[in-house]
Write a protein that holds these residues in place. Structure first.
Motif, PDB file in Angstrom:
ATOM      1  N   ARG A 467      19.695  24.209  -1.189  1.00 51.30           N
ATOM      2  CA  ARG A 467      19.673  23.044  -2.115  1.00 51.30           C
ATOM      3  C   ARG A 467      20.312  21.674  -1.275  1.00 51.30           C
ATOM      4  N   ALA A 468      21.595  21.621  -0.819  1.00 56.90           N
ATOM      5  CA  ALA A 468      22.085  20.597  -0.630  1.00 56.90           C
ATOM      6  C   ALA A 468      21.426  19.984   0.392  1.00 56.90           C
ATOM      7  N   LYS A 469      21.103  20.892   1.590  1.00 52.64           N
ATOM      8  CA  LYS A 469      20.098  20.322   2.812  1.00 52.64           C
ATOM      9  C   LYS A 469      19.005  19.847   2.432  1.00 52.64           C
ATOM     10  N   ALA A 470      18.398  20.518   1.673  1.00 55.68           N
ATOM     11  CA  ALA A 470      17.088  20.245   1.265  1.00 55.68           C
ATOM     12  C   ALA A 470      16.921  18.907   0.533  1.00 55.68           C
ATOM     13  N   VAL A 471      17.849  18.740  -0.457  1.00 52.78           N
ATOM     14  CA  VAL A 471      17.602  17.259  -1.216  1.00 52.78           C
ATOM     15  C   VAL A 471      17.914  16.489  -0.216  1.00 52.78           C
ATOM     16  N   ALA A 472      18.970  16.375   0.663  1.00 58.82           N
ATOM     17  CA  ALA A 472      19.565  15.655   1.597  1.00 58.82           C
ATOM     18  C   ALA A 472      18.244  14.986   2.714  1.00 58.82           C
ATOM     19  N   LEU A 473      17.333  16.127   2.930  1.00 54.17           N
ATOM     20  CA  LEU A 473      16.236  15.893   3.853  1.00 54.17           C
ATOM     21  C   LEU A 473      15.320  15.260   3.042  1.00 54.17           C
ATOM     22  N   SER A 474      14.937  15.367   1.816  1.00 54.84           N
ATOM     23  CA  SER A 474      13.990  14.727   0.976  1.00 54.84           C
ATOM     24  C   SER A 474      14.335  13.152   0.723  1.00 54.84           C
ATOM     25  N   LEU A 475      15.488  13.100   0.515  1.00 55.19           N
ATOM     26  CA  LEU A 475      16.100  11.554   0.281  1.00 55.19           C
ATOM     27  C   LEU A 475      16.151  10.988   1.660  1.00 55.19           C
ATOM     28  N   GLY A 476      16.494  11.345   2.687  1.00 55.70           N
ATOM     29  CA  GLY A 476      16.294  10.984   4.115  1.00 55.70           C
ATOM     30  C   GLY A 476      14.952  10.283   4.015  1.00 55.70           C
ATOM     31  N   MET A 477      13.924  11.284   4.070  1.00 52.61           N
ATOM     32  CA  MET A 477      12.625  10.818   3.986  1.00 52.61           C
ATOM     33  C   MET A 477      12.110   9.626   3.325  1.00 52.61           C
ATOM     34  N   HIS A 478      12.865   9.405   1.948  1.00 53.42           N
ATOM     35  CA  HIS A 478      13.007   8.412   0.980  1.00 53.42           C
ATOM     36  C   HIS A 478      13.408   7.044   1.682  1.00 53.42           C
ATOM     37  N   TRP A 479      14.522   7.123   2.128  1.00 52.26           N
ATOM     38  CA  TRP A 479      14.998   6.000   2.917  1.00 52.26           C
ATOM     39  C   TRP A 479      14.487   5.473   4.065  1.00 52.26           C
ATOM     40  N   VAL A 480      13.940   6.398   4.753  1.00 52.81           N
ATOM     41  CA  VAL A 480      12.934   6.137   5.940  1.00 52.81           C
ATOM     42  C   VAL A 480      11.877   5.212   5.624  1.00 52.81           C
ATOM     43  N   SER A 481      11.167   6.006   4.565  1.00 57.24           N
ATOM     44  CA  SER A 481       9.768   5.545   4.250  1.00 57.24           C
ATOM     45  C   SER A 481      10.083   4.087   3.646  1.00 57.24           C
ATOM     46  N   ASN A 482      11.309   4.002   2.901  1.00 56.03           N
ATOM     47  CA  ASN A 482      11.597   2.739   2.307  1.00 56.03           C
ATOM     48  C   ASN A 482      11.712   1.469   3.163  1.00 56.03           C
ATOM     49  N   PHE A 483      12.362   1.918   4.612  1.00 48.37           N
ATOM     50  CA  PHE A 483      12.666   1.072   5.455  1.00 48.37           C
ATOM     51  C   PHE A 483      11.239   0.588   6.136  1.00 48.37           C
ATOM     52  N   PHE A 484      10.583   1.389   6.480  1.00 46.25           N
ATOM     53  CA  PHE A 484       9.106   0.991   7.279  1.00 46.25           C
ATOM     54  C   PHE A 484       8.343   0.301   6.210  1.00 46.25           C
ATOM     55  N   ILE A 485       8.428   0.755   4.934  1.00 45.56           N
ATOM     56  CA  ILE A 485       7.165  -0.162   3.993  1.00 45.56           C
ATOM     57  C   ILE A 485       7.900  -1.639   3.855  1.00 45.56           C
ATOM     58  N   GLY A 486       9.238  -1.709   3.873  1.00 47.94           N
ATOM     59  CA  GLY A 486       9.576  -3.115   3.647  1.00 47.94           C
ATOM     60  C   GLY A 486       9.510  -3.896   4.965  1.00 47.94           C
ATOM     61  N   LEU A 487       9.465  -3.167   6.203  1.00 48.39           N
ATOM     62  CA  LEU A 487       9.318  -3.933   7.280  1.00 48.39           C
ATOM     63  C   LEU A 487       8.003  -4.408   7.606  1.00 48.39           C
ATOM     64  N   TYR A 488       6.976  -3.526   7.232  1.00 53.11           N
ATOM     65  CA  TYR A 488       5.653  -3.902   7.434  1.00 53.11           C
ATOM     66  C   TYR A 488       4.723  -4.350   6.243  1.00 53.11           C
ATOM     67  N   PHE A 489       5.189  -4.139   5.102  1.00 56.89           N
ATOM     68  CA  PHE A 489       4.566  -4.630   4.021  1.00 56.89           C
ATOM     69  C   PHE A 489       4.109  -6.214   3.885  1.00 56.89           C
ATOM     70  N   LEU A 490       4.800  -7.222   4.144  1.00 57.22           N
ATOM     71  CA  LEU A 490       4.244  -8.598   4.402  1.00 57.22           C
ATOM     72  C   LEU A 490       2.955  -8.837   5.325  1.00 57.22           C
ATOM     73  N   SER A 491       3.190  -8.190   6.545  1.00 53.89           N
ATOM     74  CA  SER A 491       2.097  -7.922   7.584  1.00 53.89           C
ATOM     75  C   SER A 491       0.806  -7.535   6.951  1.00 53.89           C
ATOM     76  N   VAL A 492       1.080  -6.443   6.337  1.00 57.84           N
ATOM     77  CA  VAL A 492      -0.200  -6.111   5.581  1.00 57.84           C
ATOM     78  C   VAL A 492      -0.865  -6.695   4.655  1.00 57.84           C
ATOM     79  N   VAL A 493       0.039  -7.136   3.839  1.00 58.91           N
ATOM     80  CA  VAL A 493      -0.341  -8.189   2.805  1.00 58.91           C
ATOM     81  C   VAL A 493      -1.176  -9.372   3.416  1.00 58.91           C
ATOM     82  N   SER A 494      -0.569 -10.102   4.429  1.00 62.38           N
ATOM     83  CA  SER A 494      -0.997 -11.134   5.144  1.00 62.38           C
ATOM     84  C   SER A 494      -2.685 -10.959   5.871  1.00 62.38           C
ATOM     85  N   LYS A 495      -2.780  -9.480   6.285  1.00 66.01           N
ATOM     86  CA  LYS A 495      -4.014  -8.996   6.835  1.00 66.01           C
ATOM     87  C   LYS A 495      -5.149  -8.914   6.097  1.00 66.01           C
ATOM     88  N   PHE A 496      -4.558  -8.151   4.761  1.00 67.54           N
ATOM     89  CA  PHE A 496      -5.635  -7.635   4.007  1.00 67.54           C
ATOM     90  C   PHE A 496      -5.804  -8.475   2.688  1.00 67.54           C
TER      91      PHE A 496
END
Length: 539
Positions: A467-496
């Motif tokens: 449980r503890a490790k699986a929850v940590a892994l899932s939340l890690g995925m959450h933070w990583v995806s958050n970071f990259f979405i924030g990084l590239y979001f404006l570029s995607v909006v500008s293009k499309f």
């Protein structure tokens, strides 16, 4: 200024074939170049729209530890997860004992929201004081460094919780939370500020996994879903507190230091409170600390429940029969299916467009004639709180799965409305009003399920060994995806273009509905044993 709209809510589910299982949210924090931003799923907009839907985890001890006639004959040879014990419908009136400790744990949720939100109002003023007013890159680092720290903290939090226990990890977590706040408040240069933000990020990363984990493991089954949404509410309270803390800035530009320093107080209270809080009986029993587990049960549920609960734990036969799971065990055939479901839910949560709604909130409301950021924040915040309250009332009645499906369906419809309001000429006279309606409906739908349910559901579907490790892994995925979405979001909006991006988000919501319908098991009213049998593949 910062707007807050919680991204949490409750998820109810109905499993195909009428199966049911026992049934975190994040707030989005917008970080514009000025001091405008709001919470809607815990996301940050300047350099990274960070969001976190942390809701409540499963594992209520009251529901987990209930006597069942099935164990009238003790089968000591059965190696069963302590949580996988069929439970009688015994309404354990133990919530009064548990609530104070849930409140202490929620200090971590408040700090989570506050540290994410405090930089919104303070960024413009601290940039001037630290000499980076003209350097957008360094300002972005001030915002995004906390996300990097949160990613690190979320991955390490699970291991710490398994090794030291839940309460000790809370106490350890208070150190980076308090130190990060202190360094940020006293920073005289950008280097110290970034170090402070990094430490605070590590702290909120750990707490993002630890708060729902601890709450789920001490909550009685009958109110586990309700208490799960409390985590989300306190996250938004933290963000709103950051908003209110920034009000004196206009008259006192140096107030930003006090804003950061305020967070030291709840950090200390968290450490002190956890020093007097009981450890999770489940964790203690798994460590072979039976006597301490009995004392914890007595404090949480009353002495009349000790015999019954300890009998169930012994009947499970799990104490130390299985070695602690390692990180690679999460990817084994036995656990991969359920772990992948957890990761997928957080990915869908992030890819469904909450950051886009937050990012464009100001322009949307102003197009409808709502020039006041405070009024807009109040409207979105009201939708979030209302959605979270509704989810809280339905979580243990309707189930997680149905709430998730309802939530993503509403989000998809709202995204379509937003896209049409920007592009359909026939709707041009009403575009501003429709955009506001679409935004509010989206936040409301998000609060009903997509925000709070993933963090609530994961501890329920994960076996105690992972449980503890699986929850940590899932939340890690959450933070990583958050970071990259924030990084590239404006570029995607500008293009499309924003309309096409909104249509893409609507498509993601539709895919999420299909995935949830086919892969997510309802947890309301079902034992962990049934859940694990449904989701796991035998070794």
């Amino acid at each position: 200024m910062m707007r807050c709209a919680a991204t949490g809510g409750g998820c109810v589910a109905s499993w195909s074939g009428d199966r049911r299982l026992p049934a975190v949210n994040p707030c989005s924090v917008r970080m514009p170049t000025g001091n405008d931003g709001w919470c809607a799923g815990l996301r940050s907009r300047a350099a990274d729209l960070a969001g976190l839907e942390m809701a409540n985890l499963r594992g209520g001890v009251g529901g987990l530890f209930r006597a069942s006639p099935r164990y009238g004959r003790l089968q000591a040879t059965a190696a069963v997860d302590p949580e996988d014990i069929p439970l009688e419908k015994v309404q354990v009136k133990s919530s009064g004992h548990v609530l104070p400790y849930v409140g202490v744990a929620c200090l971590g949720a408040i700090l989570f929201g506050y540290h994410l939100g405090v930089v919104n109002g303070a960024l413009e003023y601290l940039a001037k004081d630290l000499g980076i007013a003209e350097n957008a890159v360094l300002q972005g680092w001030v915002v995004s460094t906390s996300l990097a720290g949160a990613t690190l903290g979320s991955f390490t939090g699970g291991s710490l919780a398994d090794k030291f226990g839940r309460t000790r990890t809370f106490i350890l977590d208070a150190v980076p939370l308090a130190l990060g706040a202190f360094l940020s408040a006293t920073a005289q240069d950008i280097r110290t500020m970034i170090i402070g933000r990094l430490l605070a990020g590590i702290g909120i990363g750990v707490s993002s996994a630890l708060v729902p984990l601890y709450i789920s493991e001490i909550s009685p089954t009958e109110i586990r879903g309700t208490l799960g949404t409390v985590n989300q509410l306190f996250i938004c309270i933290g963000i709103l507190a950051a908003l209110l803390a920034g009000l004196p800035l206009a008259g006192n530009p140096a107030w930003w230091r006090t804003m950061f320093g305020i967070a030291v107080v709840p950090s200390i209270l968290l450490a002190v409170g956890m020093a007097f809080s009981p450890e999770s009986p489940r964790w203690l029993f798994q460590q072979g600390k039976v006597t301490q587990a009995e004392l914890a049960v007595k404090r949480l549920y009353g002495k009349e429940m000790v015999t019954e609960i300890m009998f169930d734990l012994r009947a499970s036969g799990q104490s130390s029969s299985e070695s602690e799971a390692g990180w690679f065990d999460l990817f084994s055939k036995r656990y991969w299916k359920v772990v992948s479901v957890g990761a997928a839910l957080f990915l869908f949560q992030q890819l469904a467009g909450i950051n886009a709604v937050v990012y464009y909130s100001t322009s949307v409301f102003r197009s409808a004639g709502i020039a006041s950021d405070v009024a807009a924040s109040a409207l979105v915040g009201a939708a979030n709180v209302f959605g979270t309250m509704v989810a809280s009332s339905l979580m243990d009645k309707q189930g997680r799965k149905s709430l998730l499906i309802t939530s993503f369906s509403g989000m998809g419809a709202s995204m379509l409305l937003l896209a049409l309001s920007f592009t359909w000429k026939a709707l041009a006279p009403y575009s501003g009003t429709l955009a506001v309606v679409g935004t509010v409906l989206y936040v409301l739908s998000f609060a009903l399920g997509a925000g709070p349910v993933p963090a609530l559901l994961l501890p329920e579907i994960f076996a105690s060994r992972i449980r503890a490790k699986a929850v940590a892994l899932s939340l890690g995925m959450h933070w990583v995806s958050n970071f990259f979405i924030g990084l590239y979001f404006l570029s995607v909006v500008s293009k499309f273009g924003i309309s096409n991006v909104y249509l893409g988000f609507a498509s993601v919501c539709a895919l999420a509905v299909l995935y949830i319908a086919g892969n997510v098991v309802e947890t309301k009213g079902r034992s962990l044993e049934e859940i694990e049998r449904e989701l796991s593949v035998a070794e």
